[in-house]
Scaffold this active site. Structure first.
Site, PDB file in Angstrom:
ATOM      1  N   ASP A  20       0.805  -1.291  -0.030  1.00 54.94           N
ATOM      2  CA  ASP A  20      -0.084  -0.098   0.044  1.00 54.94           C
ATOM      3  C   ASP A  20       0.846   1.200   0.043  1.00 54.94           C
ATOM      4  OD1 ASP A  20      -2.564   1.478  -0.131  1.00 54.94           O
ATOM      5  OD2 ASP A  20      -2.953   1.278   2.027  1.00 54.94           O
ATOM      6  N   GLY A  21       0.363   2.340  -0.561  1.00 49.43           N
ATOM      7  CA  GLY A  21       1.114   3.644  -0.831  1.00 49.43           C
ATOM      8  C   GLY A  21       1.584   3.956  -1.875  1.00 49.43           C
ATOM      9  N   ARG A  33      -0.159   8.667 -10.423  1.00 50.60           N
ATOM     10  CA  ARG A  33      -0.205   7.489  -9.592  1.00 50.60           C
ATOM     11  C   ARG A  33       0.409   6.453 -10.070  1.00 50.60           C
ATOM     12  NH1 ARG A  33      -3.543   7.283  -5.275  1.00 50.60           N
ATOM     13  NH2 ARG A  33      -3.706   5.159  -5.710  1.00 50.60           N
ATOM     14  N   ASN A  68     -10.921  -2.744  -5.744  1.00 52.66           N
ATOM     15  CA  ASN A  68     -10.033  -1.805  -6.374  1.00 52.66           C
ATOM     16  C   ASN A  68     -10.492  -1.391  -7.859  1.00 52.66           C
ATOM     17  OD1 ASN A  68      -6.929  -2.985  -5.121  1.00 52.66           O
ATOM     18  ND2 ASN A  68      -7.993  -1.182  -4.633  1.00 52.66           N
ATOM     19  N   ARG A 188       1.526  -4.494   6.457  1.00 51.90           N
ATOM     20  CA  ARG A 188       0.906  -3.777   5.366  1.00 51.90           C
ATOM     21  C   ARG A 188       1.684  -2.234   5.457  1.00 51.90           C
ATOM     22  NH1 ARG A 188      -5.337  -2.006   4.128  1.00 51.90           N
ATOM     23  NH2 ARG A 188      -5.056  -0.266   2.873  1.00 51.90           N
ATOM     24  N   SER A 196      -8.551  -4.443   5.011  1.00 49.61           N
ATOM     25  CA  SER A 196      -9.111  -4.243   3.603  1.00 49.61           C
ATOM     26  C   SER A 196      -9.497  -5.343   2.918  1.00 49.61           C
ATOM     27  CB  SER A 196      -8.189  -3.327   2.643  1.00 49.61           C
ATOM     28  OG  SER A 196      -7.759  -2.080   3.500  1.00 49.61           O
TER      29      SER A 196
HETATM   30  C1  IPE Z   1      -5.707  -2.725  -0.410  1.00 53.58           C
HETATM   31  O1  IPE Z   1      -5.273  -1.279  -0.563  1.00 53.58           O
HETATM   32  C2  IPE Z   1      -5.536  -3.509  -1.767  1.00 53.58           C
HETATM   33  C3  IPE Z   1      -4.249  -3.768  -2.368  1.00 53.58           C
HETATM   34  C4  IPE Z   1      -3.134  -3.321  -1.772  1.00 53.58           C
HETATM   35  C5  IPE Z   1      -4.279  -4.582  -3.471  1.00 53.58           C
HETATM   36  P1  IPE Z   1      -6.189  -0.286  -0.724  1.00 53.58           P
HETATM   37  O2  IPE Z   1      -5.504   0.987  -0.909  1.00 53.58           O
HETATM   38  O3  IPE Z   1      -7.063  -0.589  -1.950  1.00 53.58           O
HETATM   39  O4  IPE Z   1      -7.135  -0.225   0.524  1.00 53.58           O
HETATM   40  P2  IPE Z   1      -8.012   0.728   1.127  1.00 53.58           P
HETATM   41  O5  IPE Z   1      -8.858   1.364   0.093  1.00 53.58           O
HETATM   42  O6  IPE Z   1      -7.117   1.904   1.627  1.00 53.58           O
HETATM   43  O7  IPE Z   1      -8.735   0.143   2.417  1.00 53.58           O
HETATM   44  C1  IPE Z   2      -1.260  -0.014  -3.319  1.00 54.59           C
HETATM   45  O1  IPE Z   2      -1.103   1.162  -3.352  1.00 54.59           O
HETATM   46  C2  IPE Z   2      -1.521  -0.554  -4.710  1.00 54.59           C
HETATM   47  C3  IPE Z   2      -2.837  -1.061  -4.974  1.00 54.59           C
HETATM   48  C4  IPE Z   2      -4.070  -1.155  -4.258  1.00 54.59           C
HETATM   49  C5  IPE Z   2      -3.003  -1.983  -6.249  1.00 54.59           C
HETATM   50  P1  IPE Z   2      -2.380   2.335  -3.624  1.00 54.59           P
HETATM   51  O2  IPE Z   2      -2.738   2.807  -5.157  1.00 54.59           O
HETATM   52  O3  IPE Z   2      -3.330   1.957  -3.057  1.00 54.59           O
HETATM   53  O4  IPE Z   2      -1.658   3.523  -3.024  1.00 54.59           O
HETATM   54  P2  IPE Z   2      -2.431   4.585  -1.937  1.00 54.59           P
HETATM   55  O5  IPE Z   2      -3.075   4.075  -0.933  1.00 54.59           O
HETATM   56  O6  IPE Z   2      -3.613   5.312  -2.833  1.00 54.59           O
HETATM   57  O7  IPE Z   2      -1.399   5.622  -1.626  1.00 54.59           O
HETATM   58 MG    MG Z   3      -4.050   2.295  -0.734  1.00 53.90          MG
END
Ligand code: IPE
Ligand code: IPE
Ligand code: MG
Length: 243
Positions: A20-21, A33, A68, A188, A196
């Protein structure tokens, strides 16, 4: 002890990551992004290498959740393209390291090229037994449980399975995680403290760590910091001893 000398002493058969992030990492650098996902894919192979070298049998990675799909189509398209590139670029190394690709989630809704790449990667590695890379794609923990329950109900209805035989282990044999060890440690990145819809069953007794580092900055050094925390955890599994 220097970071290079780190050795695991506690049982750790299965580590599961929520990467994440990626988006925030990119935003902070004024980048689109999707470039966060691109950079994130580079960390995936580095973390797989590090886990292999540390002797961890199974690495799970949450790459795309059932939720997603709410994201902009352009971001989704880029993400699947990067996943394709990841497997095409790294499959030779996965084979060389004895890493079998395992899938959790329904890939039928993914672009055809990504489906082909994933299926090919699974075929090419299915004979390997040393390690597992479990990629969770269009995966949701609730979805996994519902699908298992449906299959069991169908087998019971067709007299292929006796209702009285259902216990935790037979139930698990119907799940996507069948054959994988339970998760010992869930990490995480990026500081969010929630799961999530990730591996709701598999995380039953997992230790959890939520480092602030976003996934594109999550290097081997960051991983080792998490493992040092894990080493200090007291895992009791409902008993009184630290197992
Ligand atoms: C969880 O991350 C899903 C994946 C890393 C694939 P998200 O970024 O989608 O989760 P939320 O929306 O912050 O809970
Ligand atoms: C996680 O990073 C990757 C996936 C969910 C596929 P994010 O895209 O959720 O990154 P943030 O949380 O928006 O920073
Ligand atoms: Mg995220």
């Amino acid at each position: 002890m220097s970071k290079e000398e780190f050795k695991l002493t506690k049982k750790l058969d299965h580590i599961a990551f929520i990467m994440d992030g990626n988006g925030r990492w990119a935003k902070k650098r004024l980048l689109p992004r999707h470039l966060g996902h691109k950079e994130g894919c580079k960390r995936v192979i580095e973390i797989l290498r590090a886990c292999d070298d540390l002797g961890i049998y199974c690495v799970s990675l949450y790459a795309f959740s059932t939720e997603n799909w709410k994201r902009p189509q352009d971001e989704i398209d880029h993400l699947f393209n990067y996943l394709d590139d990841f497997f095409n670029d790294n499959i030779a190394e996965l084979i060389e390291r004895g890493i079998r690709v395992h899938l959790m989630g329904d890939i039928n809704k993914l672009p055809k090229h990504t489906q082909d790449t994933i299926r090919k990667s699974m075929d090419l590695t299915e004979h390997l037994t040393k390690r597992v890379f479990n990629i969770c794609l269009n995966y949701g923990g609730k979805d996994e449980i519902v699908r298992a329950a449906k299959k069991i109900a169908s087998d019971v209805k067709n007299n292929k399975f006796d209702l009285d035989k259902i216990d935790e282990s037979t139930f698990e044999s119907y799940m996507m995680c069948s054959g994988l060890p339970p998760v010992d440690l869930m990490v995480r990145t990026s500081g969010e403290q929630r799961i999530s819809n990730y591996m709701l069953w598999e995380l039953a007794y997992a230790e959890m760590i939520f480092p602030h580092t976003p996934w594109p900055s999550f290097t081997k050094k960051e991983l080792i910091k998490c493992l040092e925390i894990y080493e200090g955890r007291n895992r009791r599994f409902g008993g009184l001893k630290n197992e």
